[in-house]
Scaffold this active site. Structure first.
Site, mmCIF file in Angstrom:
data_model
loop_
_atom_site.group_PDB
_atom_site.id
_atom_site.type_symbol
_atom_site.label_atom_id
_atom_site.label_comp_id
_atom_site.label_asym_id
_atom_site.label_seq_id
_atom_site.Cartn_x
_atom_site.Cartn_y
_atom_site.Cartn_z
ATOM 1 N N GLU A 23 0.796 -1.236 0.000
ATOM 2 C CA GLU A 23 0.000 0.000 0.000
ATOM 3 C C GLU A 23 0.825 1.281 0.000
ATOM 4 O O GLU A 23 0.513 2.222 0.724
ATOM 5 C CB GLU A 23 -0.964 -0.019 1.197
ATOM 6 C CG GLU A 23 -1.964 -1.144 1.111
ATOM 7 C CD GLU A 23 -2.931 -1.196 2.281
ATOM 8 O OE1 GLU A 23 -4.106 -1.447 2.036
ATOM 9 O OE2 GLU A 23 -2.513 -1.017 3.442
HETATM 10 C C1 ACM Z 1 -2.413 -5.523 3.738
HETATM 11 O O1 ACM Z 1 -3.521 -5.969 4.075
HETATM 12 N N1 ACM Z 1 -2.253 -4.230 3.540
HETATM 13 C C2 ACM Z 1 -1.279 -6.396 3.550
#
Ligand code: ACM
Length: 482
Positions: free
Chosen positions: A319
């Site tokens: 992310e």
């Molecule tokens: C995640 O759930 N950001 C690995």
């Protein structure tokens, strides 16, 4: 003739599955073992129960597990067990034997056999950890009738389908005290999970004591962090249960806490970083274009990695939307200079540098599936969490295995999402995908993930259990038995 043989084989197989279904209704075993047969010779549990251990490592894992076993058995049955343990081999009613002490790697053997008869219980294993798995199965065979408590009379041969059967606990969003971790490790062992993935850093907190960079815990933990002694205590506690510990230090995104302590490593000049109080995806990101970032990470990992004996080391990598990279002219110039065409390529540059640092420290880099880019070396390990990506026919786990990477699946096992047990149980890491032997070997297994944005130490257990017991069975049992 061939047809007749085929019909006979299918018939016998059908009969076998049918008998397994009947047994499943009778015995409360989870995970269900690979092979079980009954002998109608239950073992009566009374105060004379004794355990002996024959094996290399008398004092450690199996001894510890035997003491715990007797305590748990007494708690379950109310029977006051007299001597219990340790006892000479020939006199004991529960005899445990194993050949070697497991070094807790992905190669470690967890096979065991268990035979319960009227006056004796035999647990045999190649390793001490296999013996532990057998003891847990034995505890699940406790039953009672009007005459008292007994172990069901059965013979079991058992071994796991996957070598990596994990639970991730996020101790960054909401800190999880030692007692929470320990009781969850106990619960993991009871359903034969063998990897504790410890998510230790995120935007909301940095949870490990650093002596080299003390501002990490001083400025970025609200005082809620594990001392290095506590980390060692958890690693030892887990090892005693046959559980490996994989730490995660999430970089270059999810790094607000690190940047709260050391803002000079950030990608946004002059930013006033402060640890996050809410959940979401945030922009603060380490600056991959300056050597100071790598010096910091190398020093930190050099300090931290000896606390974690396992070879695998998780660097997160998820992310990162690269907003602060886009906004920083120097980072844009750096990308041009190094012919890095996208932020993905820049992150791969960062990952490759980290991979080298970790390799020097004897560690294998593992990261969430965003790290799976064309130039990532195949020594990295892919943790698949986003399932099928655009342009891919299969999950990133299968894609990774086909491209030569080891991998672990978490798509479908996000227990923080409060989905049904049926949902989780219906997800299989491999399913009907056809793989070569080598590709199959690279699929190490899977992990349930307990993100803690919406739980505290008081509610986390109720989110993890009992659904994770079903997931543990999914990781242990061959498809044919499910
Ligand atoms: C995640 O759930 N950001 C690995």
């Amino acid at each position: 003739m061939k047809k007749i043989i085929l019909i006979l084989v299918i018939g016998v197989f059908h009969q076998y599955l049918f008998s397994q279904d009947t047994l499943k209704e009778k015995y409360n075993l989870m995970p269900w073992p690979q092979q079980i047969s009954e002998n109608n010779a239950p073992f009566k549990i009374d105060e004379t129960v004794t355990i002996s251990i024959a094996g290399e490592d008398f004092k450690k894992r199996v001894a510890n597990a035997s003491v715990q076993f007797l305590r748990r058995l007494a708690n379950r049955t109310g029977v006051f067990i007299d001597a219990g343990f340790p006892i000479k081999q020939e006199k004991a009613s529960i005899k445990i034997s194993f050949d070697t002490v497991s070094n807790l790697t992905i190669e470690s053997d967890e096979t065991y056999s268990l035979e319960v008869k009227e006056n004796s219980v035999l647990i045999k294993a190649k390793t001490d950890v296999g013996a532990l798995r057998g003891l847990e199965t034995l505890l699940q065979l406790v039953n009672f009738d009007q005459n008292g408590y007994y172990f069901e009379g059965v013979a079991i041969k058992d071994s796991p389908r996957f070598v990596w059967r994990g639970l991730m606990i996020d101790a960054a969003r909401h800190f999880q005290p030692m007692s929470v971790l320990k009781r969850n490790l106990n619960a993991m062992a009871s359903v034969k999970l063998n990897v504790f993935h410890w998510h230790l850093t995120d935007d909301q907190g940095f949870r490990v004591e650093s002596k080299v960079y003390p501002k990490l815990q001083e400025k970025a933990s609200d005082g809620l962090f594990y001392t290095q002694e506590q980390v060692k205590e958890i690693v030892k506690y887990a090892s005693n249960l046959g559980i490996r510990v994989i730490p995660e230090f999430d970089v270059p995104g999810h790094s607000t806490a690190i940047l709260t302590a050391y803002p000079e490593l950030g990608s946004k000049e002059g930013a006033n970083y402060a640890i996050e109080r809410f959940s979401g995806i945030f922009d603060p990101t380490l600056n991959p274009s300056v050597e100071a970032t790598y010096t910091f990470l190398e020093n930190l990992f050099t300090e931290i990695t000896p606390l974690f004996p396992d070879e695998y080391f998780h660097i997160g990598g998820d992310e990162n939307e690269g907003k602060h990279w886009d906004e920083n002219e120097k980072i844009q110039e750096f990308k041009k200079e190094h012919n890095l065409k996208s932020n993905h390529e820049l992150q791969t540059y960062f990952n490759i540098k980290l991979e080298k640092i970790l390799k020097k420290l004897g560690k294998k880099l593992m990261g969430w599936d965003e790290i799976l880019t064309p130039s990532l070396p195949t020594s990295a390990v892919i943790h698949s969490w986003r399932g099928k990506r655009e342009g891919l026919e299969q999950s990133t786990l299968i894609e990774a295995a086909k491209r030569g990477y080891q991998g672990v699946l978490s798509t479908g096992y996000y227990i923080d999402r409060m989905l049904s047990v049926t949902h989780h149980y219906s997800v299989d890491p491999i399913g009907d995908v056809v793989l070569t032997k080598e590709e199959r070997k690279r699929i190490l297994g899977a992990e349930a993930t307990m993100w803690s944005e919406l739980v505290t130490s008081k509610t986390i257990d109720s989110r993890i259990w009992p659904r994770t017991a079903a997931i543990a069975e999914r990781f242990w049992l061959s498809l044919i038995h499910i």
